[in-house]
Design a protein around this motif. Structure first.
Motif, PDB file in Angstrom:
ATOM      1  N   LYS A   1       3.169  15.966   4.344  1.00 52.20           N
ATOM      2  CA  LYS A   1       4.300  16.869   4.528  1.00 52.20           C
ATOM      3  C   LYS A   1       5.060  17.136   3.106  1.00 52.20           C
ATOM      4  CE  LYS A   1       5.406  16.401   9.288  1.00 52.20           C
ATOM      5  NZ  LYS A   1       4.642  15.290   9.618  1.00 52.20           N
ATOM      6  N   ASP A   2       5.084  16.119   2.348  1.00 52.18           N
ATOM      7  CA  ASP A   2       5.896  16.125   1.117  1.00 52.18           C
ATOM      8  C   ASP A   2       5.220  16.678  -0.108  1.00 52.18           C
ATOM      9  OD1 ASP A   2       7.700  14.901   2.424  1.00 52.18           O
ATOM     10  OD2 ASP A   2       7.421  12.957   1.583  1.00 52.18           O
ATOM     11  N   GLY A   3       3.855  17.027   0.049  1.00 50.99           N
ATOM     12  CA  GLY A   3       3.227  17.832  -0.642  1.00 50.99           C
ATOM     13  C   GLY A   3       2.016  17.140  -1.262  1.00 50.99           C
ATOM     14  N   THR A   4       1.766  15.899  -0.931  1.00 53.19           N
ATOM     15  CA  THR A   4       0.419  15.261  -1.388  1.00 53.19           C
ATOM     16  C   THR A   4      -0.761  15.727  -0.846  1.00 53.19           C
ATOM     17  OG1 THR A   4       1.774  13.265  -1.505  1.00 53.19           O
ATOM     18  CG2 THR A   4      -0.746  12.820  -1.726  1.00 53.19           C
ATOM     19  N   ILE A   5      -1.878  15.743  -1.460  1.00 49.18           N
ATOM     20  CA  ILE A   5      -3.111  16.080  -0.780  1.00 49.18           C
ATOM     21  C   ILE A   5      -3.559  15.287  -0.206  1.00 49.18           C
ATOM     22  CG2 ILE A   5      -5.283  17.474  -1.229  1.00 49.18           C
ATOM     23  CD1 ILE A   5      -3.991  18.750  -3.850  1.00 49.18           C
ATOM     24  N   THR A   6      -4.094  15.150   1.075  1.00 48.94           N
ATOM     25  CA  THR A   6      -4.787  14.174   1.766  1.00 48.94           C
ATOM     26  C   THR A   6      -6.072  14.640   2.327  1.00 48.94           C
ATOM     27  OG1 THR A   6      -3.341  14.554   3.828  1.00 48.94           O
ATOM     28  CG2 THR A   6      -2.554  12.990   2.378  1.00 48.94           C
ATOM     29  N   VAL A   7      -7.074  13.546   2.049  1.00 48.67           N
ATOM     30  CA  VAL A   7      -8.571  13.919   2.621  1.00 48.67           C
ATOM     31  C   VAL A   7      -8.813  12.551   3.413  1.00 48.67           C
ATOM     32  CG1 VAL A   7     -10.798  14.618   2.156  1.00 48.67           C
ATOM     33  CG2 VAL A   7      -9.027  15.612   0.686  1.00 48.67           C
TER      34      VAL A   7
ATOM     35  N   PHE B   1       0.777  -1.276  -0.100  1.00 46.78           N
ATOM     36  CA  PHE B   1      -0.121  -0.007   0.156  1.00 46.78           C
ATOM     37  C   PHE B   1       0.742   1.387   0.050  1.00 46.78           C
ATOM     38  CE2 PHE B   1      -4.399  -1.398   1.531  1.00 46.78           C
ATOM     39  CZ  PHE B   1      -4.444  -2.471   0.767  1.00 46.78           C
ATOM     40  N   LYS B   2       1.923   1.085   0.625  1.00 51.49           N
ATOM     41  CA  LYS B   2       2.693   2.368   0.769  1.00 51.49           C
ATOM     42  C   LYS B   2       3.431   2.823  -0.405  1.00 51.49           C
ATOM     43  CE  LYS B   2       4.112   2.384   5.765  1.00 51.49           C
ATOM     44  NZ  LYS B   2       5.184   2.185   6.605  1.00 51.49           N
ATOM     45  N   LYS B   3       3.799   1.726  -1.076  1.00 52.34           N
ATOM     46  CA  LYS B   3       4.469   1.422  -2.419  1.00 52.34           C
ATOM     47  C   LYS B   3       3.582   2.459  -3.380  1.00 52.34           C
ATOM     48  CE  LYS B   3       7.197  -1.162  -5.532  1.00 52.34           C
ATOM     49  NZ  LYS B   3       6.172  -1.872  -6.282  1.00 52.34           N
ATOM     50  N   GLU B   4       2.280   1.940  -3.341  1.00 48.17           N
ATOM     51  CA  GLU B   4       1.401   2.243  -4.223  1.00 48.17           C
ATOM     52  C   GLU B   4       1.273   3.858  -4.074  1.00 48.17           C
ATOM     53  OE1 GLU B   4       0.001   1.424  -6.943  1.00 48.17           O
ATOM     54  OE2 GLU B   4       0.767  -0.766  -7.048  1.00 48.17           O
ATOM     55  N   LEU B   5       1.075   4.144  -2.762  1.00 48.67           N
ATOM     56  CA  LEU B   5       0.497   5.511  -2.573  1.00 48.67           C
ATOM     57  C   LEU B   5       1.712   6.543  -2.653  1.00 48.67           C
ATOM     58  CD1 LEU B   5      -1.303   4.462   1.160  1.00 48.67           C
ATOM     59  CD2 LEU B   5      -2.423   5.395  -1.326  1.00 48.67           C
ATOM     60  N   SER B   6       2.899   6.103  -2.651  1.00 48.34           N
ATOM     61  CA  SER B   6       3.780   6.842  -2.905  1.00 48.34           C
ATOM     62  C   SER B   6       3.849   7.616  -4.379  1.00 48.34           C
ATOM     63  CB  SER B   6       5.356   6.183  -2.739  1.00 48.34           C
ATOM     64  OG  SER B   6       5.451   5.362  -3.902  1.00 48.34           O
ATOM     65  N   ASN B   7       3.025   7.180  -5.406  1.00 54.20           N
ATOM     66  CA  ASN B   7       2.729   7.697  -6.656  1.00 54.20           C
ATOM     67  C   ASN B   7       1.659   8.891  -6.699  1.00 54.20           C
ATOM     68  OD1 ASN B   7       4.687   5.624  -7.778  1.00 54.20           O
ATOM     69  ND2 ASN B   7       3.188   4.225  -7.587  1.00 54.20           N
ATOM     70  N   ALA B   8       1.006   8.716  -5.620  1.00 57.70           N
ATOM     71  CA  ALA B   8      -0.202   9.567  -5.669  1.00 57.70           C
ATOM     72  C   ALA B   8       0.048  11.120  -5.399  1.00 57.70           C
ATOM     73  CB  ALA B   8      -1.292   9.134  -4.624  1.00 57.70           C
ATOM     74  N   LYS B   9      -0.623  11.860  -6.163  1.00 58.02           N
ATOM     75  CA  LYS B   9      -0.465  13.078  -5.704  1.00 58.02           C
ATOM     76  C   LYS B   9      -1.837  13.745  -4.924  1.00 58.02           C
ATOM     77  CE  LYS B   9       2.091  16.165  -8.872  1.00 58.02           C
ATOM     78  NZ  LYS B   9       2.652  15.175  -9.987  1.00 58.02           N
ATOM     79  N   MET B  10      -3.152  13.017  -5.001  1.00 55.57           N
ATOM     80  CA  MET B  10      -4.081  13.166  -3.970  1.00 55.57           C
ATOM     81  C   MET B  10      -4.698  11.952  -3.450  1.00 55.57           C
ATOM     82  SD  MET B  10      -7.385  15.592  -4.535  1.00 55.57           S
ATOM     83  CE  MET B  10      -8.533  15.662  -3.351  1.00 55.57           C
ATOM     84  N   ILE B  11      -4.876  11.692  -2.418  1.00 58.80           N
ATOM     85  CA  ILE B  11      -5.355  10.468  -1.636  1.00 58.80           C
ATOM     86  C   ILE B  11      -6.747  10.927  -0.626  1.00 58.80           C
ATOM     87  CG2 ILE B  11      -4.906   8.897  -0.143  1.00 58.80           C
ATOM     88  CD1 ILE B  11      -1.806   9.206  -0.597  1.00 58.80           C
ATOM     89  N   PHE B  12      -7.695   9.855  -0.967  1.00 55.17           N
ATOM     90  CA  PHE B  12      -8.691  10.188  -0.132  1.00 55.17           C
ATOM     91  C   PHE B  12      -8.761   8.603   0.745  1.00 55.17           C
ATOM     92  CE2 PHE B  12     -13.343   8.904   0.794  1.00 55.17           C
ATOM     93  CZ  PHE B  12     -13.593   9.767   1.560  1.00 55.17           C
TER      94      PHE B  12
ATOM     95  N   ILE C   1      -2.786   2.426  11.725  1.00 55.51           N
ATOM     96  CA  ILE C   1      -1.842   3.222  12.294  1.00 55.51           C
ATOM     97  C   ILE C   1      -0.741   3.472  11.250  1.00 55.51           C
ATOM     98  CG2 ILE C   1      -0.192   3.928  14.160  1.00 55.51           C
ATOM     99  CD1 ILE C   1      -2.193   2.493  16.039  1.00 55.51           C
ATOM    100  N   GLU C   2      -0.131   2.423  10.791  1.00 55.35           N
ATOM    101  CA  GLU C   2       0.890   2.498   9.761  1.00 55.35           C
ATOM    102  C   GLU C   2       0.490   3.365   8.490  1.00 55.35           C
ATOM    103  OE1 GLU C   2       4.270   1.750   9.602  1.00 55.35           O
ATOM    104  OE2 GLU C   2       3.692   1.617  11.799  1.00 55.35           O
ATOM    105  N   ILE C   3      -0.676   3.044   8.047  1.00 55.30           N
ATOM    106  CA  ILE C   3      -1.138   3.969   6.757  1.00 55.30           C
ATOM    107  C   ILE C   3      -1.404   5.272   7.362  1.00 55.30           C
ATOM    108  CG2 ILE C   3      -2.796   3.987   4.955  1.00 55.30           C
ATOM    109  CD1 ILE C   3      -0.668   1.980   4.710  1.00 55.30           C
ATOM    110  N   ALA C   4      -1.999   5.624   8.334  1.00 55.32           N
ATOM    111  CA  ALA C   4      -2.197   6.884   8.785  1.00 55.32           C
ATOM    112  C   ALA C   4      -1.146   7.793   9.001  1.00 55.32           C
ATOM    113  CB  ALA C   4      -2.863   6.862  10.050  1.00 55.32           C
ATOM    114  N   LYS C   5       0.049   7.231   9.574  1.00 53.36           N
ATOM    115  CA  LYS C   5       1.432   7.832   9.713  1.00 53.36           C
ATOM    116  C   LYS C   5       1.990   8.101   8.200  1.00 53.36           C
ATOM    117  CE  LYS C   5       2.961   6.109  14.288  1.00 53.36           C
ATOM    118  NZ  LYS C   5       3.737   5.024  14.809  1.00 53.36           N
ATOM    119  N   TYR C   6       1.823   7.157   7.579  1.00 48.79           N
ATOM    120  CA  TYR C   6       2.298   7.384   6.213  1.00 48.79           C
ATOM    121  C   TYR C   6       1.765   8.717   5.393  1.00 48.79           C
ATOM    122  CZ  TYR C   6       4.493   6.265   1.748  1.00 48.79           C
ATOM    123  OH  TYR C   6       5.413   6.389   0.577  1.00 48.79           O
ATOM    124  N   LEU C   7       0.414   8.655   5.406  1.00 46.56           N
ATOM    125  CA  LEU C   7      -0.220   9.599   4.908  1.00 46.56           C
ATOM    126  C   LEU C   7       0.031  10.970   5.435  1.00 46.56           C
ATOM    127  CD1 LEU C   7      -4.149   8.653   4.019  1.00 46.56           C
ATOM    128  CD2 LEU C   7      -1.856   8.104   3.023  1.00 46.56           C
TER     129      LEU C   7
END
Ligand code: ADP
Ligand code: MG
Length: 396
Positions: free
Chosen positions: A342-348, A302-313, A331-337
């Motif tokens: 911080k790195d500029g991905t829009i997270t909702v 999941f982290k590897k995939e999410l690292s490609n996103a510019k926006m995540i819901f 918790i791990e996914i929450a921390k990763y988001l």
């Protein structure tokens, strides 16, 4: 969707005015003390903005589901709590009347004595049965309290209730508060026009509760990661062994079609934390074991995939996070988001339990681009349901 907010109109139109401000003060109270003030805190931006303009504020909310007048559900403790937060007097007029309309007539007299900067909290709107019925008598009496209408109660905006619908319609000036504006801006973007690549993460308990959310989001998503109990329904229809994990048999047909149609977009867990008499991490769930959380390989995937996103819901916990042994994936996914934010991905992030989970992980709303306060309303918005409390604000 363009809704006019208090930030969009000329300040001179607001200055010194008496504002009817619909807020969401539906907070847990124990022994007359507010035990979780998250929703009150979320309304402070709007309250402070209007107080800085010298407005008089009439704050109105429902609390829980009283049947008629029941002082166990009084908003008096909320008025006291708000007074502490604002560090100023907050007025509250107690109800002695046997019906809410008579109470409002008394309040109307008191309201005329209020001065610039005064704040008054109205007693629980649901002490009147007219609130949920969008009743005209109630609406007419509420209308006498303020000169301008502002709604900051996004969590109630999917309901056609008097204070969010019929009352708003009576006003020429009916505006979104700051919280409401943020909710609409972010969720509308998710639903209609996400920044690409856009990834959605969906978890939680049951597929059946979220069919419309899944259908709407997959259309705009480049990838959709599915976890939580609902993943087992999808794995089951793919004939992956899931032991005794929770499934949603009435959603088998839906899940099957969904996977066929969107096979290139959907990513399912590849390992699991399971329980029987013991708890262990496995790739294939044996008979009599229950899947309770995503496993460590899935977290990495999941982290590897999410690292490609510019926006995540994200909606829906990825395991039974209320139990510590099964909270790791969430918790791990929450921390990763929060790191990606911080790195500029829009997270909702939205959903009652999902928001509780990120708070449980000691993360704050500021760690993400937007944390939706709406619970059920958030999911209805994403599902494309009608939002009467927002529709009425649009036509200003
Ligand atoms: P939200 O309120 O954020 O929309 P849901 O209500 O859909 O989320 O789902 C939250 C619930 O799903 C939580 O109570 C959580 O314990 C449960 N859940 C998630 N994964 C599992 C699982 N693998 N087994 C049992 N319950 C789960
Ligand atoms: Mg829930």
């Amino acid at each position: 969707m363009k809704v006019l907010s208090i930030l969009d109109i000329d300040k001179n139109l607001l200055k010194g005015k008496r504002i009817f401000l619909r807020v969401d003060f539906n907070v847990p109270i124990e022994n007359d003390i507010v035990v979780d003030d998250y929703r009150i805190i979320k309304s402070l931006a709007t309250i402070r903005y209007l107080l800085d303009l010298g407005c008089i504020l009439i704050l109105a909310s429902h609390l829980s589901r009283p049947k008629g007048i029941n002082l166990n559900y009084s908003l008096k403790p909320v008025a006291k709590h708000l007074s502490n937060l604002l560090n100023k007097e907050v007025k509250f007029i107690e109800i002695y009347e046997s019906n809410y309309i008579d109470y409002l007539k008394k309040v109307q007299n008191e309201v005329l004595k209020l001065k610039s900067g005064d704040v008054l909290v109205l007693e629980n709107l649901r002490f009147s049965e007219g609130e949920e019925k969008n009743d005209t008598t109630l609406i007419d009496e509420l209308y006498k309290l303020g000169e301008i209408y502002v709604n900051d109660a996004f969590g109630t905006s999917h309901r056609k209730h008097a204070s969010v619908y019929g009352l708003a319609l009576k006003y020429n000036i009916r505006l979104a508060g700051i919280l409401m504006k943020n909710e609409i801006d972010y969720l509308y973007k998710v639903k209609e026009n996400p920044t690409k690549p856009f990834y959605s993460i969906i978890g939680g308990a049951k597929v059946i509760d979220k069919i419309k959310v899944l259908e709407n989001l997959i259309k705009v998503s480049d990838k959709m990661l599915i976890g939580g109990a609902m993943a087992y329904t999808f794995l089951k229809v793919k004939n992956v062994p899931i032991g005794n994990s929770l499934v949603d048999s009435e959603s088998f047909e839906f899940a099957k079609e969904f996977l066929e149609k969107y096979q290139n977009k959907v990513i399912l867990p590849i390992d699991h934390v399971v329980k029987n008499s013991v708890i262990k991490e496995v790739e294939n769930i044996e008979e009599n074991y229950l899947g309770m959380d995503i496993g460590s390989r899935t977290i990495e995937l999941f982290k590897k995939e999410l690292s490609n996103a510019k926006m995540i819901f994200w909606n829906g916990p990825l395991g039974k996070f209320e139990e510590k042994e099964f909270s790791n994936g969430t918790i791990e996914i929450a921390k990763y988001l929060s790191k990606l934010t911080k790195d500029g991905t829009i997270t909702v992030i939205g959903g009652g339990d999902t928001v509780s989970a990120i708070h449980m992980a000691n993360l704050k709303d500021e760690d993400f681009s937007h944390v939706s306060t709406g619970g059920g309303a958030t999911l209805e918005f994403i599902s494309g349901e009608e939002m009467p409390g927002i529709e009425v604000l649009k036509n200003v």
